[in-house]
Design a protein around this motif. Structure first.
Motif, mmCIF file in Angstrom:
data_model
loop_
_atom_site.group_PDB
_atom_site.id
_atom_site.type_symbol
_atom_site.label_atom_id
_atom_site.label_comp_id
_atom_site.label_asym_id
_atom_site.label_seq_id
_atom_site.Cartn_x
_atom_site.Cartn_y
_atom_site.Cartn_z
ATOM 1 N N HIS A 10 15.065 -0.866 1.045
ATOM 2 C CA HIS A 10 14.702 0.545 1.225
ATOM 3 C C HIS A 10 13.217 0.700 1.538
ATOM 4 O O HIS A 10 12.831 1.496 2.386
ATOM 5 N N HIS A 54 17.902 10.574 -0.270
ATOM 6 C CA HIS A 54 17.950 9.126 -0.065
ATOM 7 C C HIS A 54 16.760 8.436 -0.737
ATOM 8 O O HIS A 54 16.919 7.447 -1.456
ATOM 9 N N HIS A 97 25.459 6.812 2.064
ATOM 10 C CA HIS A 97 24.447 7.738 1.525
ATOM 11 C C HIS A 97 23.266 7.900 2.493
ATOM 12 O O HIS A 97 22.491 8.843 2.356
ATOM 13 N N TRP A 102 23.619 -3.254 5.550
ATOM 14 C CA TRP A 102 22.429 -3.155 6.375
ATOM 15 C C TRP A 102 22.555 -4.002 7.637
ATOM 16 O O TRP A 102 23.223 -5.035 7.628
ATOM 17 N N ASP A 152 19.676 0.992 7.298
ATOM 18 C CA ASP A 152 20.596 1.249 6.195
ATOM 19 C C ASP A 152 21.875 1.863 6.751
ATOM 20 O O ASP A 152 21.828 2.906 7.416
HETATM 21 MN MN MN Z 1 20.061 3.590 1.161
#
Ligand code: MN
Length: 196
Positions: A75, A27, A163, A124, A159
């Motif tokens: 992120h 990630h 993924h 998100w 998140d």
């Molecule tokens: Mn992500």
């Protein structure tokens, strides 16, 4: 200035068992890096467009900037939204503001997790300070940049792109989000809140 991926603020295995070392490596090192690279590429294209005085691709450039910048920022904030031995309760001014805007902490957590679980597709959940309302709000973002309001400062993010959890939780987004507040970093959120 080229954007750079900062190292994870803890070891890759530091959030186990909630998030595995393998998951965090992929990630952070792969997915987050992709947004940094995409952002730098979009800024380079903008630079070329400015040099040439040719803005015929401006729509695509703006779209790439919005997507990749937002991905990079979210992120970066996601990594600091968690910490080893997190999960305690907020204190101080942030705790008072949460009480004012949501009531109990558990009420905020329930709304935040509902927002996270309810994101359509990739996106998100975001706890943010809203400038004009002078209050904390829970938002969703689709992809990284859609549904965003102007003039909000995100202070805590989760998140829910596949993924972020698929390697460990397969398609069970709710199992992944359920553990978030066991590692949440309220101290860092409080710093973001005071900055906002
Ligand atoms: Mn992500």
């Amino acid at each position: 200035m080229r954007h750079q991926l900062r190292p994870l603020p803890y070891k890759y295995d530091a959030l186990e068992p909630y998030l595995s070392e393998e998951l965090l490596r992929v990630h952070h090192d792969k997915h987050h890096q992709t947004y940094v690279d995409g952002l730098n590429a979009a800024e380079e294209k903008l630079g070329v467009a400015r040099e040439d005085g040719d803005f015929s691709d401006i729509r695509a450039i703006c779209e790439a900037l919005a997507f990749n910048y937002s991905g990079h920022l979210l992120h970066s904030l996601y990594w600091t939204s968690m910490k080893p031995e997190g999960g305690k309760r907020p204190s101080g001014a942030l705790a008072e503001q949460i009480a004012r805007d949501f009531g109990r902490l558990e009420d905020l957590e329930a709304e935040f997790l509902a927002a996270a679980n309810g994101v359509q597709g990739s996106g998100w959940a975001v706890l943010a300070w809203q400038l004009l309302g002078e209050k904390l709000v829970v938002l969703q973002a689709e992809n990284h940049q859609n549904l965003v309001q102007w003039g909000v400062t995100p202070i805590l993010v989760l998140d829910v792109w596949e993924h972020a959890y698929y390697l460990q939780y397969a398609n069970s987004r709710e199992d992944y989000t359920a553990g978030f507040f066991s590692v949440v970093n309220w101290e860092e959120a409080a710093k973001g809140f005071e900055g906002a």
